[in-house]
Design an enzyme around this catalytic site. Structure first.
Site, PDB file in Angstrom:
ATOM      1  N   ASP A 238      -6.985  58.709 -86.916  1.00  0.00           N
ATOM      2  CA  ASP A 238      -6.329  60.120 -86.030  1.00  0.00           C
ATOM      3  C   ASP A 238      -7.223  60.888 -86.093  1.00  0.00           C
ATOM      4  OD1 ASP A 238      -3.877  61.165 -84.563  1.00  0.00           O
ATOM      5  OD2 ASP A 238      -4.120  62.482 -86.224  1.00  0.00           O
ATOM      6  N   GLU A 307      -9.815  57.289 -83.202  1.00  0.00           N
ATOM      7  CA  GLU A 307      -9.390  58.145 -82.137  1.00  0.00           C
ATOM      8  C   GLU A 307      -9.964  59.466 -81.983  1.00  0.00           C
ATOM      9  OE1 GLU A 307      -5.387  60.497 -80.384  1.00  0.00           O
ATOM     10  OE2 GLU A 307      -6.348  60.813 -82.543  1.00  0.00           O
TER      11      GLU A 307
END
Ligand SMILES: [Ca+2]
Ligand SMILES: [Ca+2]
Length: 638
Positions: A238, A307
């Site tokens: 993330d 990401e």
């Protein structure tokens, strides 16, 4: 096999297959992946589950692990072989799991570690890999590391990014610089106990970890190993590009985009994003995963998907840097989310698809993300009529496809969520007047399983986010029963993906006009597959003679719900007596067709071989008979 993979890719370098048409065309760069060397992840559809909204098993209005377990057979039946789960770890849920207070335990409202182990076992038995969401940039402010760091515990003193403030002209304490939070306002929060500011690139309850401290790197490695030992196949990482900040804390230059000094757009993030140190962490984690795979070779290759909304060059270095050091197997490609929309024309799509493939280093696997929990759904970005075409695009391009849960049904954003029901942190920060501009709640509403109460998601009186009222007509059960539906189109595309030509065929793409583009997948001895997409809101008649030698030989494989064609249709162009047969594409519709490229398909070729073989048997028999008769006659004469 996993261990041989990199060697195979290296040895195959230079043997790329470039098509030779005069129009702009691309190789898929997949030529290195012979059938023997396609690893499990290289052609998977990764299905993102947002656990909070997927399925509630105990009627508290919140999705949970038993809910996910109960729906794994649905994923298997759909043909899904890999998932990634948004965070399921212990969290105060300020940012719905992206504020982790304990990386090694399961959020109580989602279930227990035993539930998680059952989830992995059930998934494994159904042939589904589980990828977990790893949130390294920040913890929750309730994490014990942060509590100890705030108390200046010597072991944790330097675990976070702490800084003294500065005094302004009036002698009032101010943050150390002008850095802004992605969620609005200063990225610095004063901590009374510690007597310093801490950095938070996201919510103030999400303090940034200090990855310049080797103890932090070790602690996070330990988290990765913990979950690898639980049997996960890898991690989605993330907010990767926010990991490091410039240690000297300089002010960022103004962007000129807005006059609001509290907006994240106010400055250019040259000291807080995409620092070169990020790449070294990616490579470090890749090494950890490769080492783990090598030591536990009974399992699959453990992978990472990352990401980062970043420049193309930055993302490509994640794949592999200029020195050949490998990092992320799948740096998420967000071009379908960020660079094209319902207003884009065919050239925009072709340009964005080619862009990724041109920059991708050789021997790597392309990936295409069509949606996620942070961005409006496909039906909102491209219009509800585009759902099938976007799934055709996603699932017939070379490499990995990433689907956000509900996109297989064409679920729609629920834009009418009231201020009272709004829970997304940036939306709450934006306030009652502006929350709709930034809220991510509309794309996070519960999965629409059926027309039962709460769309079959939960039996609770109130669900954590309201269910989109369109569930009465838009739900999985209805789409399973309908003759034509988005779900049926999606499922047939996943079935089609098993074809070798889609697994490892060459790729070439062209805009046929401003409104229509088409691409081919070709592989020796197999029928070519052709995908054609009309991105305009008007019906288009498409002349394919420039694109394909004999369009009369096309057969429809997959058609959308609004198409005038059906799978198996083959006579629609053959019966067209015009020199330039035309294909009819509904507004925002797509078609996937097969085409006998060489004039003879693999199946037909096999048949001919069989006939020749049988003919040879007869020929040999005749010869033997003649020989025997000749000998017999001879004997007779003697
Ligand atoms: Ca629940
Ligand atoms: Ca950071």
């Amino acid at each position: 096999m996993a261990n041989d993979l990199s060697a195979c890719i290296f040895s195959a370098k230079g043997s790329l297959l470039w098509t030779q048409a005069p129009r702009p065309v691309m190789s898929s760069l997949l030529s290195a992946q012979t059938e023997d060397f396609i690893d499990w992840w290289q052609h998977a559809v990764f299905y993102q589950i947002y656990p909070r909204s997927f399925k509630d098993s105990n009627g508290d209005g919140i999705g949970d692990l038993q809910g996910v377990i109960s729906k794994l057979p649905y994923l298997a039946e759909t043909g899904i072989t890999a998932t990634w789960l948004s965070p399921i770890f212990q969290s105060p849920m300020v940012d719905f799991g992206y504020d982790v207070s304990d990386y090694k335990s399961i959020q109580t409202e989602y279930g227990t570690m035993a539930d998680f182990e059952q989830l992995v076992n059930t998934a494994t038995s159904l042939g589904i890999k589980i990828i977990l969401d790893f949130v390294p940039n920040h913890t929750s402010d309730k994490h014990e590391w942060f509590i100890k760091s705030a108390a200046r515990d010597p072991l944790y003193d330097n675990f976070y990014v702490w800084a003294d403030g500065k005094l302004d002209n009036q002698g009032v304490r101010q943050p150390p610089n002008n850095w802004q939070s992605v969620f609005y306002g200063s990225a610095w929060q004063w901590h009374e106990q510690r007597g310093q500011y801490y950095l938070h690139q996201f919510a103030k309850e999400q303090p940034d970890l200090n990855f310049r401290n080797p103890a932090v790197v070790r602690a996070m490695d330990d988290v990765l190993l913990f979950w690898l030992n639980k049997g996960v196949a890898g991690f989605r990482i993330d907010a990767l590009n926010h990991l490091f900040e410039d240690e000297t804390l300089p002010d960022e230059p103004l962007s000129g985009k807005t006059t609001d000094p509290l907006s994240y757009d106010y400055t250019k993030h040259i000291y807080t994003k995409d620092l070169p140190e990020v790449l070294s962490m990616v490579q470090h984690w890749r090494q950890l995963l490769d080492d783990y795979t090598a030591k536990h070779s009974e399992g699959a290759t453990r992978i990472m998907m990352t990401e980062a909304y970043a420049d193309l060059q930055v993302l490509m270095d994640y794949y592999e840097d200029a020195g050949g050091v490998r990092g992320s197997q799948l740096p998420f490609n967000f071009h379908f989310i960020t660079d094209v929309s319902g207003d884009s024309d065919a050239r925009d799509f072709v340009y964005n698809i080619e862009k990724w493939l041109i920059y991708m280093p050789r021997g790597h696997t392309a990936n295409w993300v069509m949606g996620n929990h942070d961005k409006p759904r496909v039906a909102t970005r491209f219009g509800p009529a585009s759902v099938d075409a976007m799934n055709m695009l996603l699932l017939t391009l070379p490499g990995v496809a990433v689907t956000y849960n509900g996109e297989e049904l064409g679920m729609q954003d629920y834009d009418e969520i009231s201020w009272e029901d709004t829970v997304d942190p940036p939306a709450r920060i934006a306030g009652k007047l502006d929350y709709k501009k930034v809220s991510r709640d509309p794309e996070r509403t519960p999965f629409q399983w059926s027309n039962a109460t709460n769309a079959g998601f939960s039996t609770a009186a109130k669900t954590w986010l309201p269910v989109n009222p369109n569930y009465l007509v838009l739900n999985l059960e209805a789409q399973k029963q309908a003759v034509k539906s988005h779900y049926k189109v999606y499922k047939s595309l996943i079935e089609l993906r098993k074809l070798p030509v889609l697994r490892r065929g060459r790729f070439s793409i062209e805009p046929l006009s401003r409104t229509v583009f088409a691409f081919k997948r070709t592989l020796k001895d197999y029928d070519t597959l052709v995908t054609i997409i009309n991105v305009s809101a008007k019906e288009q008649l498409v002349n394919l003679t420039d694109f394909i030698n004999r369009p009369q030989k096309l057969v429809v494989e997959v058609a959308g719900v609004d198409s005038v064609y059906a799978p198996g249709d083959s006579s629609f162009l053959a019966n067209n007596r015009s020199d330039k047969p035309q294909l009819r594409l509904a507004p925002r519709a797509g078609l996937v067709l097969s085409y006998e490229q060489s004039g003879m398909s693999k199946q037909r070729r096999l048949l001919v071989k069989q006939i020749i073989k049988s003919f040879n048997v007869v020929l040999v028999a005749l010869l033997m008979y003649n020989l025997w008769r000749h000998k017999w006659t001879k004997v007779n004469f003697n």
